[in-house]
Design a protein around this motif. Structure first.
Motif, PDB file in Angstrom:
ATOM      1  N   HIS A  12     155.982  79.605  16.678  1.00 23.24           N
ATOM      2  CA  HIS A  12     156.623  78.251  17.353  1.00 23.24           C
ATOM      3  C   HIS A  12     157.149  76.974  15.985  1.00 23.24           C
ATOM      4  O   HIS A  12     156.474  76.971  15.203  1.00 23.24           O
ATOM      5  CB  HIS A  12     155.289  77.260  17.688  1.00 23.24           C
ATOM      6  CG  HIS A  12     154.882  77.994  19.159  1.00 23.24           C
ATOM      7  ND1 HIS A  12     155.303  77.619  20.303  1.00 23.24           N
ATOM      8  CD2 HIS A  12     153.769  78.681  18.896  1.00 23.24           C
ATOM      9  CE1 HIS A  12     154.833  78.889  20.979  1.00 23.24           C
ATOM     10  NE2 HIS A  12     153.424  79.366  20.008  1.00 23.24           N
ATOM     11  N   LEU A  39     148.880  74.116  17.415  1.00 22.88           N
ATOM     12  CA  LEU A  39     148.038  73.673  18.250  1.00 22.88           C
ATOM     13  C   LEU A  39     149.659  72.681  19.120  1.00 22.88           C
ATOM     14  O   LEU A  39     150.058  72.593  20.228  1.00 22.88           O
ATOM     15  CB  LEU A  39     147.165  72.610  19.265  1.00 22.88           C
ATOM     16  CG  LEU A  39     146.202  72.080  20.421  1.00 22.88           C
ATOM     17  CD1 LEU A  39     146.959  73.593  21.318  1.00 22.88           C
ATOM     18  CD2 LEU A  39     144.873  71.831  20.378  1.00 22.88           C
ATOM     19  N   TYR A  40     149.645  71.728  18.285  1.00 20.99           N
ATOM     20  CA  TYR A  40     150.686  70.427  18.439  1.00 20.99           C
ATOM     21  C   TYR A  40     152.148  71.530  18.547  1.00 20.99           C
ATOM     22  O   TYR A  40     153.024  71.044  20.334  1.00 20.99           O
ATOM     23  CB  TYR A  40     150.293  69.665  17.341  1.00 20.99           C
ATOM     24  CG  TYR A  40     151.500  68.186  17.606  1.00 20.99           C
ATOM     25  CD1 TYR A  40     151.776  67.917  19.378  1.00 20.99           C
ATOM     26  CD2 TYR A  40     152.941  68.202  16.590  1.00 20.99           C
ATOM     27  CE1 TYR A  40     152.660  66.446  19.045  1.00 20.99           C
ATOM     28  CE2 TYR A  40     153.599  67.200  17.009  1.00 20.99           C
ATOM     29  CZ  TYR A  40     154.443  65.613  18.036  1.00 20.99           C
ATOM     30  OH  TYR A  40     154.625  65.265  18.506  1.00 20.99           O
ATOM     31  N   ALA A  42     153.041  75.018  19.495  1.00 13.02           N
ATOM     32  CA  ALA A  42     152.890  75.178  20.879  1.00 13.02           C
ATOM     33  C   ALA A  42     152.887  74.190  22.020  1.00 13.02           C
ATOM     34  O   ALA A  42     153.770  74.937  23.106  1.00 13.02           O
ATOM     35  CB  ALA A  42     151.114  76.227  20.978  1.00 13.02           C
ATOM     36  N   ALA A  43     151.810  73.085  22.491  1.00  7.58           N
ATOM     37  CA  ALA A  43     152.474  72.180  23.425  1.00  7.58           C
ATOM     38  C   ALA A  43     153.726  71.873  23.237  1.00  7.58           C
ATOM     39  O   ALA A  43     154.535  72.026  24.362  1.00  7.58           O
ATOM     40  CB  ALA A  43     151.701  71.639  23.167  1.00  7.58           C
ATOM     41  N   GLN A  46     156.604  74.158  24.962  1.00  9.80           N
ATOM     42  CA  GLN A  46     155.405  74.427  26.536  1.00  9.80           C
ATOM     43  C   GLN A  46     154.978  75.978  26.470  1.00  9.80           C
ATOM     44  O   GLN A  46     155.419  76.707  27.610  1.00  9.80           O
ATOM     45  CB  GLN A  46     156.760  74.237  27.761  1.00  9.80           C
ATOM     46  CG  GLN A  46     156.847  72.524  27.230  1.00  9.80           C
ATOM     47  CD  GLN A  46     157.924  72.688  28.788  1.00  9.80           C
ATOM     48  OE1 GLN A  46     158.006  73.350  28.973  1.00  9.80           O
ATOM     49  NE2 GLN A  46     158.103  70.840  28.128  1.00  9.80           N
ATOM     50  N   CYS A  50     149.757  80.227  24.077  1.00  9.21           N
ATOM     51  CA  CYS A  50     149.075  79.678  22.807  1.00  9.21           C
ATOM     52  C   CYS A  50     148.367  78.492  22.952  1.00  9.21           C
ATOM     53  O   CYS A  50     147.471  78.331  22.416  1.00  9.21           O
ATOM     54  CB  CYS A  50     149.911  79.933  21.811  1.00  9.21           C
ATOM     55  SG  CYS A  50     150.852  81.260  20.905  1.00  9.21           S
ATOM     56  N   ARG A  51     148.681  77.629  23.253  1.00  9.79           N
ATOM     57  CA  ARG A  51     147.909  76.763  23.901  1.00  9.79           C
ATOM     58  C   ARG A  51     146.794  76.682  24.675  1.00  9.79           C
ATOM     59  O   ARG A  51     145.717  75.904  23.988  1.00  9.79           O
ATOM     60  CB  ARG A  51     148.819  75.846  25.084  1.00  9.79           C
ATOM     61  CG  ARG A  51     148.305  73.925  25.183  1.00  9.79           C
ATOM     62  CD  ARG A  51     148.849  73.696  26.268  1.00  9.79           C
ATOM     63  NE  ARG A  51     148.113  72.781  26.557  1.00  9.79           N
ATOM     64  CZ  ARG A  51     148.728  71.336  27.600  1.00  9.79           C
ATOM     65  NH1 ARG A  51     149.394  71.519  27.527  1.00  9.79           N
ATOM     66  NH2 ARG A  51     148.052  70.772  27.447  1.00  9.79           N
ATOM     67  N   GLN A  52     146.950  77.789  25.154  1.00 11.86           N
ATOM     68  CA  GLN A  52     145.019  77.921  26.034  1.00 11.86           C
ATOM     69  C   GLN A  52     144.365  79.103  24.606  1.00 11.86           C
ATOM     70  O   GLN A  52     142.963  78.354  24.719  1.00 11.86           O
ATOM     71  CB  GLN A  52     145.119  78.372  26.833  1.00 11.86           C
ATOM     72  CG  GLN A  52     145.887  78.236  28.303  1.00 11.86           C
ATOM     73  CD  GLN A  52     145.429  76.363  28.173  1.00 11.86           C
ATOM     74  OE1 GLN A  52     145.976  75.346  27.618  1.00 11.86           O
ATOM     75  NE2 GLN A  52     143.703  76.295  28.618  1.00 11.86           N
ATOM     76  N   GLU A 138     141.717  68.825  25.208  1.00  8.64           N
ATOM     77  CA  GLU A 138     143.458  68.538  26.397  1.00  8.64           C
ATOM     78  C   GLU A 138     144.059  66.892  26.645  1.00  8.64           C
ATOM     79  O   GLU A 138     144.973  66.356  26.602  1.00  8.64           O
ATOM     80  CB  GLU A 138     142.778  68.907  28.173  1.00  8.64           C
ATOM     81  CG  GLU A 138     142.558  70.376  27.372  1.00  8.64           C
ATOM     82  CD  GLU A 138     142.243  70.875  28.788  1.00  8.64           C
ATOM     83  OE1 GLU A 138     141.365  70.862  29.616  1.00  8.64           O
ATOM     84  OE2 GLU A 138     142.288  72.386  29.431  1.00  8.64           O
ATOM     85  N   LEU A 141     145.682  66.446  23.683  1.00 10.12           N
ATOM     86  CA  LEU A 141     146.307  66.506  23.268  1.00 10.12           C
ATOM     87  C   LEU A 141     148.046  65.972  24.137  1.00 10.12           C
ATOM     88  O   LEU A 141     149.089  65.727  23.862  1.00 10.12           O
ATOM     89  CB  LEU A 141     146.949  68.138  23.907  1.00 10.12           C
ATOM     90  CG  LEU A 141     147.837  68.986  23.560  1.00 10.12           C
ATOM     91  CD1 LEU A 141     148.771  69.039  21.645  1.00 10.12           C
ATOM     92  CD2 LEU A 141     148.032  70.781  23.621  1.00 10.12           C
TER      93      LEU A 141
END
Length: 157
Positions: A12, A39-40, A42-43, A46, A50-52, A138, A141
């Motif tokens: 990412h 995480l940021y 990946a979010a 979208q 990866c986010r999960q 969650e 984020l």
């Protein structure tokens, strides 16, 4: 702490509006270094798998969950000048598009009570269950990405 590497064949690319906590900040609190930034990213991309996967790691680590929640509270308080009532009191409309979790509200109230000192968030995260930390992460984020993508109206549309 070691950096968590995902088992995906893609990377990412950062397109960040906010600067995630630094490795020194994360080390100071015993968090998994780089996990919040991954995480940021990946979010923002979208990337749901990866986010999960990264959220699952955050939920298992109270320090990293505290860093993420503290970062979301800091960004929010800098954006609005304080933490909005929706994060502390939970008086949003039932049909509101943004619904912060009860676990995040507990953390936001602690952050609000402490001013800008997030040290109490790590103690709060330590007593939350993995599921509650997941819900708080969650929400945190969602706040960080929502404010980056939609601006100040994000919480109140």
């Amino acid at each position: 702490m070691a950096r968590i590497l995902l088992t995906t064949e893609h990377v990412h690319q950062p397109r960040r509006r906010w600067f995630p906590p630094t490795a020194d900040e994360e080390r100071e609190h015993g968090a998994v270094v780089g996990l919040v930034a991954q995480l940021y990213d990946a979010a923002l991309d979208q990337c749901a798998p990866c986010r999960q996967q990264l959220l699952a790691h955050v939920a298992q680590d109270p320090s990293t969950a505290g860093v993420l929640a503290g970062w979301a509270c800091l960004i929010t308080s800098e954006t609005y000048g304080e933490l909005p009532w929706i994060l502390v009191e939970g008086a949003e409309r039932a049909d509101a598009s943004f619904q912060p979790s009860a676990a995040f509200r507990i953390m936001a109230a602690e952050y609000d009570h402490l001013g800008l000192g997030p040290a109490g968030l790590y103690a709060v995260c330590d007593v939350l269950s993995d599921d509650e930390r997941l819900q708080a992460a969650e929400t945190a984020l969602e706040i960080v990405v929502g404010l980056a993508d939609f601006g100040v109206d994000f919480m109140f549309d």
